[in-house]
Every structure is written in structure tokens, then in C-alpha cells.
Motif scaffolding. Structure first.
Motif, PDB file in Angstrom:
ATOM      1  N   HIS A 213       0.813  -1.209   0.000  1.00  0.00           N
ATOM      2  CA  HIS A 213       0.000   0.000   0.000  1.00  0.00           C
ATOM      3  C   HIS A 213       0.857   1.275   0.000  1.00  0.00           C
ATOM      4  O   HIS A 213       0.534   2.251  -0.672  1.00  0.00           O
ATOM      5  CB  HIS A 213      -0.922  -0.023   1.221  1.00  0.00           C
ATOM      6  CG  HIS A 213      -1.911   1.091   1.225  1.00  0.00           C
ATOM      7  ND1 HIS A 213      -2.973   1.128   0.348  1.00  0.00           N
ATOM      8  CD2 HIS A 213      -1.954   2.231   1.956  1.00  0.00           C
ATOM      9  CE1 HIS A 213      -3.657   2.234   0.561  1.00  0.00           C
ATOM     10  NE2 HIS A 213      -3.066   2.925   1.533  1.00  0.00           N
ATOM     11  N   GLY A 214       1.968   1.238   0.774  1.00  0.00           N
ATOM     12  CA  GLY A 214       2.844   2.412   0.877  1.00  0.00           C
ATOM     13  C   GLY A 214       3.434   2.810  -0.466  1.00  0.00           C
ATOM     14  O   GLY A 214       3.526   3.999  -0.791  1.00  0.00           O
ATOM     15  N   VAL A 215       3.818   1.798  -1.238  1.00  0.00           N
ATOM     16  CA  VAL A 215       4.405   2.058  -2.566  1.00  0.00           C
ATOM     17  C   VAL A 215       3.369   2.722  -3.466  1.00  0.00           C
ATOM     18  O   VAL A 215       3.654   3.680  -4.197  1.00  0.00           O
ATOM     19  CB  VAL A 215       4.914   0.734  -3.201  1.00  0.00           C
ATOM     20  CG1 VAL A 215       5.414   0.964  -4.615  1.00  0.00           C
ATOM     21  CG2 VAL A 215       5.999   0.128  -2.347  1.00  0.00           C
ATOM     22  N   LYS A 216       2.132   2.222  -3.354  1.00  0.00           N
ATOM     23  CA  LYS A 216       1.059   2.779  -4.186  1.00  0.00           C
ATOM     24  C   LYS A 216       0.786   4.230  -3.823  1.00  0.00           C
ATOM     25  O   LYS A 216       0.501   5.065  -4.687  1.00  0.00           O
ATOM     26  CB  LYS A 216      -0.213   1.938  -4.022  1.00  0.00           C
ATOM     27  CG  LYS A 216      -0.071   0.573  -4.659  1.00  0.00           C
ATOM     28  CD  LYS A 216      -1.265  -0.298  -4.442  1.00  0.00           C
ATOM     29  CE  LYS A 216      -0.945  -1.691  -4.981  1.00  0.00           C
ATOM     30  NZ  LYS A 216      -1.996  -2.642  -4.754  1.00  0.00           N
ATOM     31  N   GLU A 217       0.896   4.524  -2.535  1.00  0.00           N
ATOM     32  CA  GLU A 217       0.695   5.903  -2.075  1.00  0.00           C
ATOM     33  C   GLU A 217       1.806   6.797  -2.642  1.00  0.00           C
ATOM     34  O   GLU A 217       1.554   7.943  -3.033  1.00  0.00           O
ATOM     35  CB  GLU A 217       0.708   5.933  -0.535  1.00  0.00           C
ATOM     36  CG  GLU A 217       0.037   7.128   0.081  1.00  0.00           C
ATOM     37  CD  GLU A 217      -1.341   7.441  -0.477  1.00  0.00           C
ATOM     38  OE1 GLU A 217      -2.166   6.527  -0.611  1.00  0.00           O
ATOM     39  OE2 GLU A 217      -1.575   8.634  -0.806  1.00  0.00           O
ATOM     40  N   CYS A 218       3.031   6.253  -2.690  1.00  0.00           N
ATOM     41  CA  CYS A 218       4.158   7.004  -3.273  1.00  0.00           C
ATOM     42  C   CYS A 218       3.902   7.291  -4.751  1.00  0.00           C
ATOM     43  O   CYS A 218       4.170   8.392  -5.242  1.00  0.00           O
ATOM     44  CB  CYS A 218       5.461   6.225  -3.134  1.00  0.00           C
ATOM     45  SG  CYS A 218       6.049   6.159  -1.463  1.00  0.00           S
ATOM     46  N   TRP A 219       3.397   6.269  -5.468  1.00  0.00           N
ATOM     47  CA  TRP A 219       3.075   6.459  -6.895  1.00  0.00           C
ATOM     48  C   TRP A 219       2.071   7.604  -7.045  1.00  0.00           C
ATOM     49  O   TRP A 219       2.202   8.448  -7.922  1.00  0.00           O
ATOM     50  CB  TRP A 219       2.451   5.196  -7.487  1.00  0.00           C
ATOM     51  CG  TRP A 219       3.360   4.050  -7.821  1.00  0.00           C
ATOM     52  CD1 TRP A 219       3.212   2.763  -7.390  1.00  0.00           C
ATOM     53  CD2 TRP A 219       4.522   4.044  -8.665  1.00  0.00           C
ATOM     54  NE1 TRP A 219       4.212   1.967  -7.905  1.00  0.00           N
ATOM     55  CE2 TRP A 219       5.019   2.729  -8.700  1.00  0.00           C
ATOM     56  CE3 TRP A 219       5.184   5.034  -9.390  1.00  0.00           C
ATOM     57  CZ2 TRP A 219       6.147   2.370  -9.424  1.00  0.00           C
ATOM     58  CZ3 TRP A 219       6.309   4.678 -10.125  1.00  0.00           C
ATOM     59  CH2 TRP A 219       6.783   3.361 -10.128  1.00  0.00           C
ATOM     60  N   ARG A 220       1.042   7.572  -6.156  1.00  0.00           N
ATOM     61  CA  ARG A 220      -0.029   8.576  -6.244  1.00  0.00           C
ATOM     62  C   ARG A 220       0.544   9.988  -6.053  1.00  0.00           C
ATOM     63  O   ARG A 220       0.208  10.908  -6.797  1.00  0.00           O
ATOM     64  CB  ARG A 220      -1.075   8.261  -5.167  1.00  0.00           C
ATOM     65  CG  ARG A 220      -2.418   8.895  -5.425  1.00  0.00           C
ATOM     66  CD  ARG A 220      -3.481   8.321  -4.534  1.00  0.00           C
ATOM     67  NE  ARG A 220      -3.955   7.038  -5.031  1.00  0.00           N
ATOM     68  CZ  ARG A 220      -4.073   5.925  -4.298  1.00  0.00           C
ATOM     69  NH1 ARG A 220      -3.758   5.948  -3.037  1.00  0.00           N
ATOM     70  NH2 ARG A 220      -4.504   4.816  -4.829  1.00  0.00           N
ATOM     71  N   LEU A 221       1.428  10.129  -5.044  1.00  0.00           N
ATOM     72  CA  LEU A 221       2.021  11.444  -4.768  1.00  0.00           C
ATOM     73  C   LEU A 221       2.927  11.890  -5.905  1.00  0.00           C
ATOM     74  O   LEU A 221       2.927  13.057  -6.307  1.00  0.00           O
ATOM     75  CB  LEU A 221       2.815  11.391  -3.449  1.00  0.00           C
ATOM     76  CG  LEU A 221       1.971  11.256  -2.188  1.00  0.00           C
ATOM     77  CD1 LEU A 221       2.858  11.036  -0.975  1.00  0.00           C
ATOM     78  CD2 LEU A 221       1.112  12.503  -1.985  1.00  0.00           C
ATOM     79  N   ARG A 222       3.701  10.939  -6.426  1.00  0.00           N
ATOM     80  CA  ARG A 222       4.626  11.272  -7.526  1.00  0.00           C
ATOM     81  C   ARG A 222       3.846  11.723  -8.766  1.00  0.00           C
ATOM     82  O   ARG A 222       4.242  12.656  -9.455  1.00  0.00           O
ATOM     83  CB  ARG A 222       5.491  10.044  -7.847  1.00  0.00           C
ATOM     84  CG  ARG A 222       6.482  10.254  -8.955  1.00  0.00           C
ATOM     85  CD  ARG A 222       7.618  11.174  -8.526  1.00  0.00           C
ATOM     86  NE  ARG A 222       8.425  11.599  -9.653  1.00  0.00           N
ATOM     87  CZ  ARG A 222       8.378  12.795 -10.221  1.00  0.00           C
ATOM     88  NH1 ARG A 222       7.535  13.729  -9.771  1.00  0.00           N
ATOM     89  NH2 ARG A 222       9.158  13.104 -11.226  1.00  0.00           N
ATOM     90  N   LEU A 223       2.721  11.055  -8.968  1.00  0.00           N
ATOM     91  CA  LEU A 223       1.876  11.389 -10.117  1.00  0.00           C
ATOM     92  C   LEU A 223       1.332  12.817  -9.979  1.00  0.00           C
ATOM     93  O   LEU A 223       1.333  13.592 -10.944  1.00  0.00           O
ATOM     94  CB  LEU A 223       0.711  10.390 -10.186  1.00  0.00           C
ATOM     95  CG  LEU A 223       0.053  10.155 -11.525  1.00  0.00           C
ATOM     96  CD1 LEU A 223       1.053   9.687 -12.544  1.00  0.00           C
ATOM     97  CD2 LEU A 223      -1.048   9.111 -11.392  1.00  0.00           C
TER      98      LEU A 223
END
Lengths: 104, 185
Positions: B75-85
Motif C-alpha cells: 500500500h505504501g508504494v502505491k501511495e508514493c506512486w499517487r504522490l509522484r503522479l
């Protein structure tokens, strides 16, 4: 793949394509060849079954891919539509502005 | 998001796509009928345009959610993707851009994300001992992701270039209660 009659005996051959030529590769005769033939005849079915069973990762990937493709296509279409409505047209796959069309 | 909602978004997207395709086929030629061009302009800027843009935006947002949620990782990685996007979108000038550019920025950012995910998966797969067929399969996936990203960037650049002298391309959707306005920069 199949049995071929050579003289009085039957032999089991495998067909292989090499560019435009098809080669017959000898596999055997007798009981062993019968076993191989039986396995070979059921393997396409097994292969098809294995292909139809997608892994959860595969399903996820395809779902994301489908949504992304659909959205990308729609955005591409709406971009084309906006350009056309603004007085542009494509000429040899290049967007050009029509002459005598004033900007509004 | 429930499956029913996902299906309704997909169906609506398909419906909008068909409508556009029909009008585009009529208008994208040497001398299109003025009534077809007017119908296209009405679809984009008319009374019902707000609904249309909302449909396109929701399709793009759904795609973003689908790509992030279905990406491998915790989940944490996905949150990072979301922020980076989100930060990438801002770097590309999302805030304050006309609605068409916003959509293209969203598309480019999402294509970048998809490419990054596929690259990661590709390098992970290639580390293992794999069959030639699987290798070709991943090569194709990677090429498709690269193509999509390049196309999205090209379209964004093209629209930005063309809209410099064309205020008609720089329309915005006004906020709640307001009317749609054209903004020339």
C-alpha cells in the motif's frame, strides 16, 4: 505430428518448420512412440486449459491496461475533436490551420 | 470502487467514444459539412459539454485509480506512486491549464507511471530464467507502454504549440454555477 507408413512399419514423426521448409523429425516407433503420441494429442487441450486460467496478477494487469487504453483513446479523440472544431485539419498526418479562419 | 460503478464508467466512456468517432469521421476531411463542424463544436462547448468533460475526466481518474491499485507492491508504494503522479502533473503545469491540456497532462503523467511500472516488472522478469515466448511477451508490453508515453507527450506538445495562437483551444470549464468561458493567454 503423426504416424507415417514406411514399408511395412509405422513410425512416429514430428513436423518442424524451418523458414519456408517443413522438416520431418523422427521420434520413434513401437510402444514408446505410442506413449509420446498419446501425450502429444492431449497436450493442446492442457495448454488451452492452462492459458484460460489467468493468474490474479495477469487479471489485474489487464484491468489496468484496459482502463488506461480506454481513457487514452477518449482523450486522443477529444483532442482531435477540439482541434477540428477550432479550425484545424490534418494534412498528411500533420495538423494544419485552415486559411481564412480567424481565431475566435 | 464497486464493480457496478466501474462498469457504468466504462459503458459511458464507450458511448462518448462512439459519439465522437462518428462526428470525427464526418469532420476530419478536406471540406466537411458546416453543420457537422457546428455539431462537433456544440458537443464540445455547448450546453451539454459540462457533462461530456466530466465523463472524460472521470474516465481518466478511473484509469489512474485502476493503474495504481492494480500495480504490484504494498500500500505504501502505491501511495508514493499517487504522490509522484500528482507532483508530476503540477510540474507539467496542470493547475491553471485549460481543460484540454489538463486532460493531456493527466494522460502523459499516467502513461509515464504505467511505463515505470512495466519497466520495473520487466527488469524483475528478466532477472529470472524465462522462456523465449515470455521474454517476447514482456518486450511487447514494454514497447507498448513506451509508445503510449511518447504519443501522450507528443500530443501535449502539439496542442500547446497550436493553442498558442488559437484562443478557441484554450477553453476552460467554469466552477460551480458559472458559465463556460474561453480564456486566451
Amino acid at each position: 505430428m503423426g504416424w507415417e507408413q514406411r514399408g511395412n512399419n509405422s513410425y512416429y514423426y514430428k513436423k518442424e518448420r524451418d523458414g519456408s521448409r517443413v522438416k520431418s523429425v523422427y521420434l520413434g516407433r513401437g510402444e514408446v512412440a505410442h506413449m509420446v503420441a498419446q501425450l502429444q494429442s492431449s497436450s493442446p487441450l492442457l495448454e488451452r486449459f492452462a492459458r484460460s486460467m489467468k493468474s490474479p496478477d495477469e487479471i489485474k494487469f489487464e484491468k489496468a491496461e484496459a482502463a488506461l487504453n480506454q481513457a487514452s483513446d477518449l482523450i486522443e479523440l477529444i483532442t482531435e475533436a477540439s482541434l477540428l472544431a477550432a479550425g484545424f485539419h490534418t494534412h498528411k498526418r500533420q495538423w494544419r490551420r485552415k486559411r481564412n479562419v480567424g481565431s475566435c | 470502487m464497486s464493480e457496478a460503478v466501474e462498469e457504468s464508467i466504462a459503458a459511458k466512456t464507450e458511448q462518448t467514444r462512439a459519439k465522437f468517432r462518428e462526428l470525427l469521421d464526418k469532420t476530419n476531411k478536406g471540406n466537411p459539412q458546416p453543420k457537422d463542424v457546428a455539431a462537433l463544436a456544440e458537443l464540445l462547448n455547448g450546453n451539454k459539454s459540462l457533462e461530456l468533460w466530466r465523463d472524460v475526466l472521470s474516465a481518466a481518474q478511473y484509469a489512474e485509480r485502476a493503474v495504481i491499485e492494480n500495480s504490484p507492491g504494498v500500500h505504501g508504494v502505491k501511495e508514493c506512486w499517487r504522490l509522484r503522479l500528482a507532483s508530476l502533473r503540477n510540474e507539467l503545469g496542470y493547475v491553471g491549464a485549460p481543460i484540454l491540456e489538463q486532460l493531456l497532462i493527466q494522460d502523459a503523467a499516467l502513461s509515464w507511471l504505467k511505463l515505470s511500472i512495466v519497466e520495473l516488472q520487466y527488469s524483475h522478469v528478466m532477472k529470472q530464467s524465462i522462456t523465449l515466448t515470455l521474454g517476447i511477451f514482456w518486450e511487447k508490453r514494454l514497447s507498448a507502454a513506451q509508445r503510449r508515453f511518447t504519443r501522450a507527450c507528443e500530443t501535449l506538445a502539439r496542442v500547446r504549440k497550436l493553442s498558442r495562437n488559437t484562443p478557441a483551444l484554450q477553453f476552460n470549464i467554469a466552477t460551480a454555477g458559472g458559465q463556460q468561458v474561453n480564456v486566451a493567454k
